[in-house]
Design a protein around this motif. Structure first.
Motif, PDB file in Angstrom:
ATOM      1  N   UNK A 285       0.844  -1.204   0.000  1.00 26.26           N
ATOM      2  CA  UNK A 285       0.000   0.000   0.000  1.00 26.26           C
ATOM      3  C   UNK A 285       0.875   1.248   0.000  1.00 26.26           C
ATOM      4  N   UNK A 286       0.704   2.084  -1.030  1.00 22.13           N
ATOM      5  CA  UNK A 286       1.361   3.389  -1.092  1.00 22.13           C
ATOM      6  C   UNK A 286       0.354   4.417  -0.598  1.00 22.13           C
ATOM      7  N   UNK A 287       0.700   5.107   0.484  1.00 20.55           N
ATOM      8  CA  UNK A 287      -0.252   5.981   1.172  1.00 20.55           C
ATOM      9  C   UNK A 287      -0.178   7.408   0.638  1.00 20.55           C
ATOM     10  N   UNK A 288      -1.331   7.957   0.275  1.00 20.17           N
ATOM     11  CA  UNK A 288      -1.486   9.364  -0.122  1.00 20.17           C
ATOM     12  C   UNK A 288      -2.963   9.683  -0.009  1.00 20.17           C
ATOM     13  N   UNK A 289      -3.285  10.971  -0.093  1.00 20.85           N
ATOM     14  CA  UNK A 289      -4.689  11.305   0.035  1.00 20.85           C
ATOM     15  C   UNK A 289      -5.176  12.302  -0.999  1.00 20.85           C
ATOM     16  N   UNK A 290      -4.467  13.402  -1.187  1.00 18.67           N
ATOM     17  CA  UNK A 290      -4.989  14.468  -2.042  1.00 18.67           C
ATOM     18  C   UNK A 290      -4.458  14.376  -3.472  1.00 18.67           C
ATOM     19  N   UNK A 291      -3.299  15.021  -3.743  1.00 12.76           N
ATOM     20  CA  UNK A 291      -2.828  15.094  -5.116  1.00 12.76           C
ATOM     21  C   UNK A 291      -2.437  13.734  -5.677  1.00 12.76           C
ATOM     22  N   UNK A 292      -1.767  12.914  -4.848  1.00 15.12           N
ATOM     23  CA  UNK A 292      -1.321  11.609  -5.312  1.00 15.12           C
ATOM     24  C   UNK A 292      -2.356  10.544  -4.994  1.00 15.12           C
ATOM     25  N   UNK A 293      -2.060   9.322  -5.382  1.00 20.83           N
ATOM     26  CA  UNK A 293      -3.031   8.236  -5.253  1.00 20.83           C
ATOM     27  C   UNK A 293      -2.711   7.316  -4.084  1.00 20.83           C
ATOM     28  N   UNK A 294      -3.752   6.851  -3.438  1.00 21.59           N
ATOM     29  CA  UNK A 294      -3.681   5.819  -2.413  1.00 21.59           C
ATOM     30  C   UNK A 294      -3.890   4.499  -3.155  1.00 21.59           C
ATOM     31  N   UNK A 295      -2.824   3.713  -3.272  1.00 24.71           N
ATOM     32  CA  UNK A 295      -2.885   2.506  -4.109  1.00 24.71           C
ATOM     33  C   UNK A 295      -2.644   1.262  -3.264  1.00 24.71           C
ATOM     34  N   UNK A 296      -3.476   0.260  -3.490  1.00 29.92           N
ATOM     35  CA  UNK A 296      -3.347  -1.036  -2.818  1.00 29.92           C
ATOM     36  C   UNK A 296      -3.214  -2.133  -3.875  1.00 29.92           C
ATOM     37  N   UNK A 297      -2.217  -2.987  -3.711  1.00 28.30           N
ATOM     38  CA  UNK A 297      -2.114  -4.216  -4.508  1.00 28.30           C
ATOM     39  C   UNK A 297      -2.234  -5.406  -3.572  1.00 28.30           C
ATOM     40  N   UNK A 298      -3.048  -6.380  -3.963  1.00 32.95           N
ATOM     41  CA  UNK A 298      -3.123  -7.669  -3.270  1.00 32.95           C
ATOM     42  C   UNK A 298      -2.762  -8.738  -4.293  1.00 32.95           C
ATOM     43  N   UNK A 299      -1.725  -9.524  -3.999  1.00 36.72           N
ATOM     44  CA  UNK A 299      -1.238 -10.526  -4.944  1.00 36.72           C
ATOM     45  C   UNK A 299      -1.195 -11.905  -4.301  1.00 36.72           C
ATOM     46  N   UNK A 300      -1.502 -12.901  -5.120  1.00 39.10           N
ATOM     47  CA  UNK A 300      -1.480 -14.289  -4.650  1.00 39.10           C
ATOM     48  C   UNK A 300      -0.138 -14.932  -4.966  1.00 39.10           C
ATOM     49  N   UNK A 301       0.377 -15.670  -4.019  1.00 38.59           N
ATOM     50  CA  UNK A 301       1.676 -16.340  -4.156  1.00 38.59           C
ATOM     51  C   UNK A 301       1.488 -17.678  -4.872  1.00 38.59           C
ATOM     52  N   UNK A 302       2.121 -17.805  -6.066  1.00 37.61           N
ATOM     53  CA  UNK A 302       2.106 -19.063  -6.798  1.00 37.61           C
ATOM     54  C   UNK A 302       3.456 -19.763  -6.725  1.00 37.61           C
ATOM     55  N   UNK A 303       4.264 -19.389  -5.729  1.00 33.59           N
ATOM     56  CA  UNK A 303       5.572 -20.001  -5.566  1.00 33.59           C
ATOM     57  C   UNK A 303       6.637 -19.310  -6.380  1.00 33.59           C
ATOM     58  N   UNK A 304       6.475 -19.325  -7.708  1.00 32.61           N
ATOM     59  CA  UNK A 304       7.469 -18.720  -8.575  1.00 32.61           C
ATOM     60  C   UNK A 304       7.055 -17.324  -9.049  1.00 32.61           C
ATOM     61  N   UNK A 305       5.852 -16.903  -8.693  1.00 29.80           N
ATOM     62  CA  UNK A 305       5.391 -15.586  -9.143  1.00 29.80           C
ATOM     63  C   UNK A 305       4.249 -15.086  -8.271  1.00 29.80           C
ATOM     64  N   UNK A 306       4.034 -13.766  -8.336  1.00 30.05           N
ATOM     65  CA  UNK A 306       2.922 -13.127  -7.646  1.00 30.05           C
ATOM     66  C   UNK A 306       1.904 -12.669  -8.679  1.00 30.05           C
ATOM     67  N   UNK A 307       0.658 -13.070  -8.503  1.00 28.88           N
ATOM     68  CA  UNK A 307      -0.411 -12.736  -9.447  1.00 28.88           C
ATOM     69  C   UNK A 307      -1.384 -11.767  -8.774  1.00 28.88           C
ATOM     70  N   UNK A 308      -1.635 -10.642  -9.402  1.00 31.20           N
ATOM     71  CA  UNK A 308      -2.523  -9.621  -8.839  1.00 31.20           C
ATOM     72  C   UNK A 308      -3.956 -10.135  -8.787  1.00 31.20           C
ATOM     73  N   UNK A 309      -4.551 -10.057  -7.595  1.00 29.11           N
ATOM     74  CA  UNK A 309      -5.952 -10.442  -7.427  1.00 29.11           C
ATOM     75  C   UNK A 309      -6.856  -9.245  -7.146  1.00 29.11           C
ATOM     76  N   UNK A 310      -6.252  -8.171  -6.635  1.00 30.97           N
ATOM     77  CA  UNK A 310      -7.035  -6.948  -6.385  1.00 30.97           C
ATOM     78  C   UNK A 310      -6.096  -5.748  -6.469  1.00 30.97           C
TER      79      UNK A 310
END
Length: 469
Positions: free
Chosen positions: A279-304
């Motif tokens: 999670x990159x935290x910001x509120x006004x000018x910049x973006x509050x961004x959340x990534x949730x990724x699933x662990x497949x062992x050899x890679x991370x796959x974005x789920x949200x």
């Protein structure tokens, strides 16, 4: 110049015409009338200097054909003006025709009645060889052999003729960019006219396009609309804002990012394995961004993935805690820099330091995060959703992910230090990049990698009340 002709030009075009420097460089936005005003200067020079030869070259013959059309337009107008002056002065001014509009204007040459000529040349550097006269080099940054073009064109003007160089930018490796840098450093005494789209709009371009006088707000909206129409921020900066883009300094190239994109991967219901969050935290000018990724062992796959702007802290907390409460989310890394400090502390108190790590963005930490993420992309260990859309403040949707990842650059400071950062704009500050980097770090740290900040947790996971999250 007559009042009728003067009204055809914008202030920046008039400044160009009034500048009599031997060598002028027009560093410009797209479609603001650079070639249009240059064609006028060339026609007038041919009229005023009998026997002058003007050699024009652009990146392709389509652009050259447009230039011929512009010259024909000016000749028609000036012929009509000469006739009008003769009538006004009751014949005291001899009526003349500067060029025969039927015989003098051809596809590659314009012949004036006083012996002057305008030649349209191909983009082959050999076209300038054995020529002498005024040189007009259009779209200079977009010629395949720009150095050879300059080597052939420059001597053609040696005997006192003028040189005109016009172009939008095309990266930082073009001769056009290098010439401008030499001027700015005082190494060569050329004249540079820099006209980004913002200046062109301020001086009337959008008004003329819309056919009426626009308010300041309407001009800003017009600019924003043009901005949105660009597929990438790099296109906007380079083609409209006179800011050449150095692709070599981007941490992640467009091709590398695209190679890690896949459709149909979003959806927490698809996740069966362990999840990690960044999670990159910001509120006004910049973006509050959340990534949730699933662990497949050899890679991370974005789920949200979420990108939020200008919302209350309570809302941002609700969105984040919704993911932190997932039973298969094993670790989260949150940006605790600046306004994120208290925000991260509360999340740690709620969910525990085993699950939540606060990361303070120092130069060293950002370098480690950036380089680790770069390796993950190069090894195809990160999978991003393809073309996700995120609502803007005004409700319109936009794909911010691609440009955010591409915006982070390797920057060498004057003192020789290296840092990794992105230009701060109203579209963010590399927020997606850093959120994904934190998500990747959450997994790396969980596997025994470096932990940047470890905060003691006074609460146990079993005793927590999640309050409905």
């Amino acid at each position: 110049m007559s009042k009728e002709l003067e009204e055809l030009f914008f202030p920046y075009q008039k400044r160009w015409l009034l500048d009599k420097s031997k060598v002028k460089i027009f560093e410009k936005s797209r479609r603001i009338g650079g070639t249009w005003v240059q064609s006028f200067e060339d026609v007038v020079d041919c009229i005023e200097q009998p026997g002058l030869k003007v050699f024009f070259s652009s990146a392709d013959m389509t652009a050259a054909g447009e230039y011929i059309d512009y010259c024909e337009n000016w000749i028609t107008k000036l012929n009509a003006l000469a006739k009008l002056l003769a009538e006004i002065d009751n014949g005291e001014v001899e009526e003349c025709e500067f060029a025969d509009e039927d015989k003098g204007i051809k596809s590659k040459v314009i012949e004036f009645n006083n012996g002057s000529k305008i030649y349209v040349l191909s983009s082959n550097p050999k076209a300038f060889r054995s020529k002498g006269g005024k040189i007009v080099w259009d779209e200079a940054a977009h010629h395949d052999n720009d150095m050879k073009m300059w080597a052939a064109a420059k001597p053609a003007a040696m005997w006192g003729y003028s040189i005109r160089i016009l172009s939008t930018h095309n990266g930082v490796n073009s001769l056009f960019y290098q010439l401008i840098q030499k001027v700015l450093k005082g190494e060569i005494n050329y004249s540079v006219h820099r006209v980004p789209i913002q200046l062109a709009v301020e001086e009337g371009v959008a008004d003329r396009i819309c056919g009426r006088k626009l308010t300041k707000k309407e001009r800003e909206e017009w600019l924003e609309n043009e901005h949105r129409g660009c597929m990438t921020e790099a296109i906007w900066q380079e083609e409209y804002c006179c800011n050449p883009q150095d692709e070599s300094k981007a941490m992640l190239s467009y091709d590398l990012i695209h190679s890690c994109e896949q459709e149909g991967i979003l959806g927490l219901e698809q996740a069966k394995g362990n999840l990690y969050l960044g999670c990159d935290v910001a509120r006004h000018r910049h973006l509050f961004v959340i990534y949730v990724m699933e662990d497949f062992g050899d890679r991370l796959v974005t789920r949200a993935v979420e990108a939020i702007q200008n919302r209350k802290w309570s809302y941002l907390k609700q969105r984040l805690y919704r993911y932190l409460a997932l039973p298969n989310l094993v670790r989260a890394c949150i940006d605790r820099t600046g306004c994120g400090d208290q925000y991260t502390e509360e999340a740690i108190e709620m969910f525990g330091s085993v699950k939540v790590e606060g990361v303070l963005f120092t130069g060293t930490v950002k370098a480690d995060l950036a380089l680790t993420l770069l390796r993950a992309f190069e090894d195809q260990k990160i999978v991003l959703p393809k073309n996700p859309k995120f609502p803007d403040i005004d409700g319109r949707e936009d794909d911010k992910q691609l440009e955010s990842f591409h915006s982070v650059r390797k920057i060498v400071t004057p003192s020789g230090n290296v840092r990794y950062d992105a230009q701060s704009t109203d579209k963010g500050h590399g927020d997606f990049f850093w959120a994904a980097a934190l998500c990747n770090h959450a997994k790396v740290a969980g596997e025994g990698g470096p932990v940047f900040v470890k905060t003691a947790n006074p609460f146990s996971r079993e005793s927590m009340n999640f309050g409905g999250y």
